[in-house]
Design an enzyme around this catalytic site. Structure first.
Site, PDB file in Angstrom:
ATOM      1  N   GLU A   1       0.853  -1.195   0.000  1.00 30.24           N
ATOM      2  CA  GLU A   1       0.000   0.000   0.000  1.00 30.24           C
ATOM      3  C   GLU A   1       0.890   1.247   0.000  1.00 30.24           C
ATOM      4  O   GLU A   1       2.003   1.242   0.511  1.00 30.24           O
ATOM      5  CB  GLU A   1      -0.943  -0.005   1.205  1.00 30.24           C
ATOM      6  CG  GLU A   1      -0.296  -0.279   2.548  1.00 30.24           C
ATOM      7  CD  GLU A   1       0.316   0.946   3.185  1.00 30.24           C
ATOM      8  OE1 GLU A   1       0.021   2.065   2.726  1.00 30.24           O
ATOM      9  OE2 GLU A   1       1.107   0.784   4.122  1.00 30.24           O
TER      10      GLU A   1
ATOM     11  N   GLU B   1      -1.148   8.436   5.979  1.00 32.46           N
ATOM     12  CA  GLU B   1      -1.917   8.416   7.209  1.00 32.46           C
ATOM     13  C   GLU B   1      -2.772   9.680   7.273  1.00 32.46           C
ATOM     14  O   GLU B   1      -2.284  10.796   7.072  1.00 32.46           O
ATOM     15  CB  GLU B   1      -0.980   8.349   8.426  1.00 32.46           C
ATOM     16  CG  GLU B   1      -1.701   8.086   9.722  1.00 32.46           C
ATOM     17  CD  GLU B   1      -0.775   7.671  10.845  1.00 32.46           C
ATOM     18  OE1 GLU B   1      -1.201   7.734  12.004  1.00 32.46           O
ATOM     19  OE2 GLU B   1       0.367   7.287  10.552  1.00 32.46           O
TER      20      GLU B   1
ATOM     21  N   PHE C   1       7.422  16.952  -0.604  1.00 31.52           N
ATOM     22  CA  PHE C   1       8.418  16.509   0.376  1.00 31.52           C
ATOM     23  C   PHE C   1       9.678  17.374   0.339  1.00 31.52           C
ATOM     24  O   PHE C   1      10.764  16.904   0.664  1.00 31.52           O
ATOM     25  CB  PHE C   1       8.769  15.027   0.174  1.00 31.52           C
ATOM     26  CG  PHE C   1       7.627  14.107   0.487  1.00 31.52           C
ATOM     27  CD1 PHE C   1       7.440  13.597   1.760  1.00 31.52           C
ATOM     28  CD2 PHE C   1       6.708  13.773  -0.496  1.00 31.52           C
ATOM     29  CE1 PHE C   1       6.372  12.768   2.057  1.00 31.52           C
ATOM     30  CE2 PHE C   1       5.626  12.950  -0.217  1.00 31.52           C
ATOM     31  CZ  PHE C   1       5.461  12.448   1.058  1.00 31.52           C
TER      32      PHE C   1
ATOM     33  N   GLY D   1       8.784  11.524  10.962  1.00 28.73           N
ATOM     34  CA  GLY D   1       8.438  10.546  11.992  1.00 28.73           C
ATOM     35  C   GLY D   1       7.317   9.675  11.479  1.00 28.73           C
ATOM     36  O   GLY D   1       7.157   9.486  10.279  1.00 28.73           O
TER      37      GLY D   1
ATOM     38  N   CYS E   1       5.667   4.879   9.040  1.00 28.94           N
ATOM     39  CA  CYS E   1       6.168   4.343   7.763  1.00 28.94           C
ATOM     40  C   CYS E   1       7.645   4.618   7.518  1.00 28.94           C
ATOM     41  O   CYS E   1       8.438   3.696   7.360  1.00 28.94           O
ATOM     42  CB  CYS E   1       5.338   4.891   6.601  1.00 28.94           C
ATOM     43  SG  CYS E   1       3.627   4.314   6.599  1.00 28.94           S
TER      44      CYS E   1
ATOM     45  N   ARG F   1       4.132   8.074  17.038  1.00 25.80           N
ATOM     46  CA  ARG F   1       5.295   7.226  16.761  1.00 25.80           C
ATOM     47  C   ARG F   1       6.405   8.006  16.071  1.00 25.80           C
ATOM     48  O   ARG F   1       6.223   8.585  15.015  1.00 25.80           O
ATOM     49  CB  ARG F   1       4.878   6.026  15.910  1.00 25.80           C
ATOM     50  CG  ARG F   1       4.138   4.963  16.693  1.00 25.80           C
ATOM     51  CD  ARG F   1       3.622   3.852  15.813  1.00 25.80           C
ATOM     52  NE  ARG F   1       2.524   4.291  14.954  1.00 25.80           N
ATOM     53  CZ  ARG F   1       1.855   3.491  14.132  1.00 25.80           C
ATOM     54  NH1 ARG F   1       2.203   2.203  14.041  1.00 25.80           N
ATOM     55  NH2 ARG F   1       0.853   3.954  13.410  1.00 25.80           N
TER      56      ARG F   1
END
Length: 308
Positions: free
Chosen positions: A13, A17, A114, A122, A125, A193
């Site tokens: 995938e 998020e 990006f 962070g 992934c 995370r």
């Protein structure tokens, strides 16, 4: 069940998020790793509803599909780390990293995504997949020096952001109150995370700062992993009496703050914008001292002097 025909398919995938449903319905590409013709037909039928969007389907070997997944995230992590390191140079050389990013992004070979300087990547992934790729490379005795350097540089950057905040306050934050806006690794999620805040908060806390924070979604998650923080219900409460207000996560709620009101409530009107949300001139007109990422001072720079 040796009488049952079973095929193993790798179908990685590429979902962001906070935007997974939209990304699934309108994917950039669909990668299917299998050499089994029957399995390919099953996967074509599975994804048939997406054909209306003309989503390209790439059939490869299983290991190739897995490597595509890891390579994609490692490349994006490298791109983020590259612009972050370039931001440090821009800051010292008197350049503006936002303009540098625009200039780079207008090159179709590079693209604009990006290339936004910040406190480091962070989430679930990029940290996991870069380390998995490095482990795979190690098992096959193939060094991936660029990815290795990316991981190391990103870890260092998060800690460096804590020291950047301390430097903005004159090098001493003992007894000073620092307000943090955003704790999650990105907006539109409560995911903590590998969030930059997990490295920034200990640096400030160990230096003796009093820390208060607000995150629109991540309060409960943050409480479980961060000690020594006072949590507030809104951005204005965080700014009240603070010696510095720090934007860590670029939530939409932080893009339209009443800067003038915030400046009047702070003990020391200093805005440390680790996401470059605000223009320095706008913040200063509102009565705030401004510190961003990679936004060098105007005037003669070392780059201009080098040209001369």
């Amino acid at each position: 069940r040796p009488d049952v025909a079973i095929a193993v398919v790798s179908n990685p995938e590429f979902l962001r998020e906070g935007a997974a449903i939209e990304d699934f319905k309108r994917p950039d590409r669909i990668v299917v790793g299998t050499d089994d013709i029957g399995a390919q037909n099953v996967m074509r039928e599975l994804y048939r509803p997406l054909y209306l969007n003309r989503s390209p389907i790439l059939f490869t070997g299983r290991r190739t599909a897995e490597l595509i997944k890891y390579a994609a995230n490692a490349f994006l992590a490298t791109k983020i780390t590259f612009i972050n390191e370039l931001a440090d140079l821009a800051e010292k050389a008197g350049a503006d990293i936002k303009d540098v990013s625009r200039g780079l992004g207008l090159d179709n070979r590079i693209g604009s995504k990006f290339l936004h300087a910040g406190p480091g990547y962070g989430g679930s992934c990029f940290p996991k997949d870069t380390l998995a790729l490095l482990r795979t490379a190690e098992e096959h005795d193939v060094p991936l020096r660029i990815v290795d350097a990316t991981v190391a540089a990103n870890d260092l950057r998060k800690v460096a952001m804590g020291h950047k905040i301390i430097a903005a306050l004159g090098g001493d934050v003992k007894g000073k109150r620092i307000g943090l806006l955003g704790l999650t690794f990105k907006p539109n999620t409560d995911d903590m995370r590998d969030a930059p805040s997990l490295s920034i908060v200990p640096v400030l806390r160990d230096a003796g700062a009093e820390i208060v924070a607000y995150d629109p979604e991540g309060h409960e998650t943050a409480k479980a992993v961060l000690d020594g923080i006072g949590f507030k219900d809104n951005a204005l409460a965080v700014a009240d009496g603070a010696d510095a207000l720090v934007i860590i996560t670029e939530w939409d709620a932080f893009r339209a703050l009443d800067l003038r009101r915030i400046a009047t409530t702070m003990r020391n009107p200093l805005l440390v914008d680790l996401r470059n949300i605000y223009a320095p001139d706008d913040a200063e007109r509102a009565g705030l001292s401004y510190v961003g990422i990679g936004r060098g001072a105007s005037g003669d720079s070392s780059l201009e002097q080098a040209k001369g």
